[in-house]
Design a protein around this motif. Sequence first.
Motif, short mmCIF file in Angstrom:
data_model
loop_
_atom_site.label_atom_id
_atom_site.label_comp_id
_atom_site.label_asym_id
_atom_site.label_seq_id
_atom_site.Cartn_x
_atom_site.Cartn_y
_atom_site.Cartn_z
N PRO A 332 0.79 -1.24 0.00
CA PRO A 332 0.00 0.00 0.00
C PRO A 332 0.82 1.28 0.00
CG PRO A 332 -0.10 -1.08 2.15
CD PRO A 332 0.56 -2.04 1.21
N GLU A 333 2.11 1.22 0.41
CA GLU A 333 2.90 2.44 0.51
C GLU A 333 4.25 2.37 -0.20
OE1 GLU A 333 1.85 5.17 1.58
OE2 GLU A 333 0.01 4.56 2.59
N ARG A 334 4.55 1.26 -0.84
CA ARG A 334 5.85 1.10 -1.50
C ARG A 334 5.66 0.43 -2.84
NH1 ARG A 334 8.73 -2.66 2.48
NH2 ARG A 334 10.26 -2.69 0.80
N ASN A 335 6.66 0.58 -3.73
CA ASN A 335 6.62 -0.06 -5.04
C ASN A 335 7.10 -1.51 -4.93
OD1 ASN A 335 5.64 2.19 -6.44
ND2 ASN A 335 7.70 3.05 -6.62
N VAL A 336 6.31 -2.29 -4.24
CA VAL A 336 6.62 -3.70 -3.99
C VAL A 336 5.38 -4.53 -4.31
CG1 VAL A 336 7.22 -5.43 -2.26
CG2 VAL A 336 8.35 -3.19 -2.23
N ILE A 337 5.57 -5.59 -5.10
CA ILE A 337 4.46 -6.51 -5.37
C ILE A 337 4.71 -7.82 -4.64
CG2 ILE A 337 3.91 -5.50 -7.62
CD1 ILE A 337 5.37 -7.86 -8.91
N PHE A 338 3.62 -8.53 -4.37
CA PHE A 338 3.71 -9.84 -3.71
C PHE A 338 3.15 -10.89 -4.66
CE2 PHE A 338 3.63 -6.73 -0.35
CZ PHE A 338 4.59 -7.19 0.55
N ILE A 339 3.84 -12.00 -4.75
CA ILE A 339 3.44 -13.08 -5.65
C ILE A 339 3.54 -14.41 -4.92
CG2 ILE A 339 4.02 -11.95 -7.83
CD1 ILE A 339 6.74 -13.14 -7.74
N VAL A 340 2.74 -15.36 -5.37
CA VAL A 340 2.79 -16.74 -4.86
C VAL A 340 3.19 -17.63 -6.02
CG1 VAL A 340 1.43 -18.65 -3.96
CG2 VAL A 340 1.15 -16.38 -2.99
N CYS A 341 4.20 -18.48 -5.79
CA CYS A 341 4.83 -19.20 -6.89
C CYS A 341 4.96 -20.70 -6.59
CB CYS A 341 6.24 -18.67 -7.16
SG CYS A 341 6.45 -16.90 -7.02
N GLY A 342 4.90 -21.49 -7.66
CA GLY A 342 5.25 -22.91 -7.57
C GLY A 342 4.23 -23.77 -6.85
N HIS A 343 4.51 -25.07 -6.85
CA HIS A 343 3.59 -26.04 -6.26
C HIS A 343 3.55 -25.96 -4.74
CE1 HIS A 343 2.87 -27.83 -10.15
NE2 HIS A 343 4.17 -27.99 -10.35
N GLU A 344 4.60 -25.42 -4.14
CA GLU A 344 4.61 -25.26 -2.69
C GLU A 344 4.07 -23.90 -2.26
OE1 GLU A 344 5.22 -27.47 -0.46
OE2 GLU A 344 5.83 -29.05 -1.85
N ASN A 345 3.50 -23.16 -3.21
CA ASN A 345 2.92 -21.85 -2.92
C ASN A 345 3.89 -20.98 -2.13
OD1 ASN A 345 0.07 -22.06 -4.01
ND2 ASN A 345 0.14 -23.86 -2.69
N THR A 346 5.01 -20.69 -2.75
CA THR A 346 6.04 -19.88 -2.13
C THR A 346 5.66 -18.40 -2.21
OG1 THR A 346 7.74 -21.48 -2.76
CG2 THR A 346 8.49 -19.28 -2.16
N LEU A 347 5.58 -17.76 -1.05
CA LEU A 347 5.25 -16.34 -0.97
C LEU A 347 6.53 -15.53 -1.13
CD1 LEU A 347 3.26 -14.01 -0.39
CD2 LEU A 347 3.70 -14.40 2.06
N MET A 348 6.52 -14.59 -2.10
CA MET A 348 7.71 -13.78 -2.37
C MET A 348 7.29 -12.34 -2.61
SD MET A 348 9.81 -16.37 -4.90
CE MET A 348 11.41 -15.91 -4.25
N SER A 349 8.24 -11.42 -2.41
CA SER A 349 8.02 -10.02 -2.73
C SER A 349 9.06 -9.58 -3.74
CB SER A 349 8.10 -9.15 -1.48
OG SER A 349 9.41 -9.16 -0.94
N TYR A 350 8.67 -8.61 -4.56
CA TYR A 350 9.61 -8.07 -5.55
C TYR A 350 9.58 -6.56 -5.47
CZ TYR A 350 12.03 -7.12 -9.91
OH TYR A 350 12.93 -6.66 -10.85
N ASP A 351 10.73 -5.96 -5.13
CA ASP A 351 10.87 -4.51 -5.06
C ASP A 351 11.12 -3.99 -6.47
OD1 ASP A 351 11.98 -1.86 -4.76
OD2 ASP A 351 12.25 -2.30 -2.63
N LEU A 352 10.16 -3.24 -6.99
CA LEU A 352 10.23 -2.78 -8.37
C LEU A 352 11.32 -1.74 -8.57
CD1 LEU A 352 6.40 -2.47 -8.90
CD2 LEU A 352 7.87 -4.18 -9.97
N ASP A 353 11.60 -0.94 -7.55
CA ASP A 353 12.64 0.10 -7.67
C ASP A 353 14.04 -0.50 -7.60
OD1 ASP A 353 10.70 2.10 -7.87
OD2 ASP A 353 10.57 2.31 -5.69
N ARG A 354 14.24 -1.42 -6.66
CA ARG A 354 15.56 -2.03 -6.47
C ARG A 354 15.75 -3.27 -7.34
NH1 ARG A 354 16.09 -1.83 0.17
NH2 ARG A 354 15.85 0.45 0.38
N ARG A 355 14.65 -3.72 -7.96
CA ARG A 355 14.67 -4.94 -8.78
C ARG A 355 15.24 -6.11 -7.97
NH1 ARG A 355 13.75 -4.52 -14.31
NH2 ARG A 355 13.24 -2.38 -14.96
N ASN A 356 14.64 -6.29 -6.80
CA ASN A 356 15.14 -7.29 -5.87
C ASN A 356 14.01 -8.24 -5.48
OD1 ASN A 356 16.91 -8.53 -3.91
ND2 ASN A 356 15.76 -7.41 -2.33
#
Length: 390
Positions: A332-356
């Motif tokens: 809500p306050e930063r350029n960060v998206i959250f995604i869920v990936c793979g068969h184990e439903n891995t929760l990850m974040s991606y900082d769009l500014d830092r590309r991290n």
Amino acid sequence: MAQDPMEGELMGGDPMSKLTDDILVDIISRLPYKSTCCCKCVSTRWRDFFSHPDHRKKLPQPLAGFFHDGCNNNNQFPKTARYFTKVSGEGGPLVEPSLSFLPQYDSLDILDCCNGLLLCRCWETADHKTLDYVVCNPATQKWVVVPATDWSSKVNVARLGFDPTVSSHFHVFEFIDEKAWGIDESELTPCDGRIETLAIYSSVLGVWKHQSLDSFAFAIPKDSKGVFVNGVLHLATSYKFIAAVNVEGNEWRFIDIRVPPYYDDARDDAIFVSQGQLYLANIYAGSELLVWALEDYNVEEWTLKHNVSLLELFGARYSSFADHFSFISFHPERNVIFIVCGHENTLMSYDLDRRNLCFICQLGRDCQIQWGKTPYLPYVPLFSEALADG
């Protein structure tokens, strides 16, 4: 005699030192959370001010985590379970996902989360014919029962509108499609799942208001996320545009999603709100993540803000996730998206500014997306005691 530092501040030219705590709370409570973080570094007094429990109840809070459902395996009962995962991925849940402070119901589904309040559909009988809507605040364990309409048991899409910076009152939006409304199958339109009527409950008046949508033709997917900003609810439709309606139900906008890929039926447009602005995330040509912002709401012009190839996004370590992931939230306050990936439903974040890309935790195979529900609901605590019920 040495002058007391505090006395010097009061006699000097620093006007902020003359503000009482009550005035500071009122000022800072109107700021976004990102700005309040900067305020903590002003002085020792301000740092202590933010940590005081009485003040924390009135100040903006950070994204705490996500509510989500999953399936119980190995013939466990009940068949589904509800979870809360912290945004850090560590420690126990901030709030009890069972919401045990609510009245006892046979079953309960969380339909939406908006600025600290949850909209729940609560079934009173096992046959799913008698139900209530309940709007609750998990942080304070306050709740209000909203009476169901005659169509609530058949409605697929119900969402919540609430902005604590404007009012303690809330609105519930119920989108009633043709079948739920009771239109005969021989008279159904070619628009599958077309919304026939919008019902809006206002906690100001304590009643539902219905509006026929005869002049509009659109359908809303069951898992379309509700985005409430500036007193308007936004939902992605099945026809590549966003339907937007105000809390009175008398002002509608249909915002075209004029971004590449223009004619890809398989694409998944996900809309979010961050820093008071609408964002859209999608995948281009199956190989690139695109993030757009609706910078000029009046002319409905989308601006490409970020783009990254899936190869760069996931890197060699997580390359297998490129074919199996979904967007779940935008910070809500930063350029960060959250995604869920793979068969184990891995929760990850991606900082769009830092590309991290940052690994948070594995939710496990049991936490599968449930068709017909909004699967992951971002939760920001609201410590205000007020919950207006009309």
